[in-house]
Scaffold this motif. Structure first.
Motif, PDB file in Angstrom:
ATOM      1  N   THR A   1       0.884  -1.225  -0.103  1.00  0.00           N
ATOM      2  CA  THR A   1       0.016   0.089  -0.064  1.00  0.00           C
ATOM      3  C   THR A   1       0.897   1.311  -0.295  1.00  0.00           C
ATOM      4  N   GLU A   2       2.047   1.018   0.862  1.00  0.00           N
ATOM      5  CA  GLU A   2       2.753   2.469   1.085  1.00  0.00           C
ATOM      6  C   GLU A   2       3.549   2.501  -0.554  1.00  0.00           C
ATOM      7  N   ALA A   3       4.024   1.301  -1.010  1.00  0.00           N
ATOM      8  CA  ALA A   3       4.654   1.487  -2.347  1.00  0.00           C
ATOM      9  C   ALA A   3       3.643   1.979  -3.394  1.00  0.00           C
ATOM     10  N   GLU A   4       2.429   1.596  -3.381  1.00  0.00           N
ATOM     11  CA  GLU A   4       1.524   2.173  -4.236  1.00  0.00           C
ATOM     12  C   GLU A   4       1.165   3.719  -3.995  1.00  0.00           C
ATOM     13  N   GLU A   5       1.243   3.854  -2.724  1.00  0.00           N
ATOM     14  CA  GLU A   5       0.889   5.479  -2.390  1.00  0.00           C
ATOM     15  C   GLU A   5       2.008   6.283  -2.982  1.00  0.00           C
ATOM     16  N   LYS A   6       3.197   5.740  -2.557  1.00  0.00           N
ATOM     17  CA  LYS A   6       4.570   6.343  -3.003  1.00  0.00           C
ATOM     18  C   LYS A   6       4.517   6.487  -4.538  1.00  0.00           C
ATOM     19  N   ARG A   7       4.296   5.626  -5.375  1.00  0.00           N
ATOM     20  CA  ARG A   7       4.159   5.559  -6.680  1.00  0.00           C
ATOM     21  C   ARG A   7       3.315   6.416  -7.145  1.00  0.00           C
ATOM     22  N   THR A   8       1.868   6.372  -6.893  1.00  0.00           N
ATOM     23  CA  THR A   8       1.007   7.466  -6.959  1.00  0.00           C
ATOM     24  C   THR A   8       1.323   8.847  -6.815  1.00  0.00           C
ATOM     25  N   ALA A   9       2.024   8.877  -5.743  1.00  0.00           N
ATOM     26  CA  ALA A   9       2.555  10.411  -5.437  1.00  0.00           C
ATOM     27  C   ALA A   9       3.574  10.823  -6.226  1.00  0.00           C
ATOM     28  N   ALA A  10       4.378   9.750  -6.656  1.00  0.00           N
ATOM     29  CA  ALA A  10       5.506  10.146  -7.458  1.00  0.00           C
ATOM     30  C   ALA A  10       5.073  10.370  -8.834  1.00  0.00           C
ATOM     31  N   GLN A  11       3.968   9.529  -9.406  1.00  0.00           N
ATOM     32  CA  GLN A  11       3.320   9.949 -10.659  1.00  0.00           C
ATOM     33  C   GLN A  11       2.510  11.007 -10.848  1.00  0.00           C
TER      34      GLN A  11
ATOM     35  N   GLN B   1       3.396  13.911  -8.666  1.00  0.00           N
ATOM     36  CA  GLN B   1       4.654  14.907  -8.886  1.00  0.00           C
ATOM     37  C   GLN B   1       5.080  15.130 -10.281  1.00  0.00           C
TER      38      GLN B   1
END
Length: 222
Positions: free
Chosen positions: A103-113, A115
């Motif tokens: 979930t955290e990785a998905e959130e980070k990936r979503t946040a990175a996308q 950004q």
């Protein structure tokens, strides 16, 4: 200990008869429940403890051994169950940790996308603004150059006009200087002609007067 062997055997037989329903219950639980079921382990441990105590009281080594075996089996099964439960808890914790990490990785990936999209959008907006600013500056520079060129053209035109006017004045002055003697001569000739005309008029008048006087005398003689 029971003194009589016969009485001991009778008691053992009576215990076995009384224990038979419990043994049947244990067999039924063994068929329906897993060997690691806590209900079955409780029953098995209870029967093992009962067999061991009765065996010691009645002096029956077989009952003591069976009780010890049941208790040992229950202890081993309970330990295995606890280990299984701990393993299940660890597995669940690991799955939760993995899910949380996912979930955290998905959130980070979503946040990175997000950004990255914002960075691209910002870069495009800045590029558009820079392009518009460059176009504005180019228009201003072109307008300034055009105004400067118009100003220089007007200045050259004014200079040429002034030069033309000055040249015309020089030509006029030279023409005036060149025609001044002729004009003076013409004026003088006009004056002389006028004077001659006046003299001719006076002479004609004198002649007429003389002719009239002559005729007058002639009439007087007649």
């Amino acid at each position: 200990m029971i003194g009589s062997s016969l009485a001991q055997k009778a008691l053992v037989l009576e215990y076995k008869v009384l224990r038979a329903p419990l043994g049947l219950l244990d067999a039924q639980l063994a068929q329906r429940l897993s060997s690691r079921s806590r209900v079955r382990l409780v029953v098995e441990r209870g029967l093992g403890g009962l067999d061991a105590r009765v065996g010691r009281v009645l002096g029956d080594p077989a009952l003591v051994r069976r009780g010890a075996l049941l208790d040992e089996h229950a202890s081993i099964a309970e330990e295995a169950l606890e280990q299984s439960e701990r393993a299940a808890e660890l597995r669940q914790a690991a799955e939760q940790a993995e899910e949380q990490a996912r979930t955290e990785a998905e959130e980070k990936r979503t946040a990175a996308q997000r950004q990255e999209r914002e960075r691209v959008t910002r870069a495009r907006r800045e590029a558009k603004q820079a392009e518009q600013e460059a176009e504005r500056q180019a228009r201003e520079a072109a307008a300034q150059k055009k105004a400067a060129a118009r100003k220089r053209a007007n200045a050259r035109e004014q200079q040429a006009k002034e030069q033309r006017t000055a040249a015309e004045r020089k030509v006029t002055a030279r023409a005036q200087r060149a025609t001044a003697p002729a004009k003076s001569a013409l004026k003088e000739a006009a004056n002389e002609k006028s004077a001659a005309s006046e003299k001719r008029g006076e002479a004609a008048k004198v002649a007429r007067l003389a002719e009239a006087e002559k005729k007058k005398r002639q009439r007087a003689r007649q």
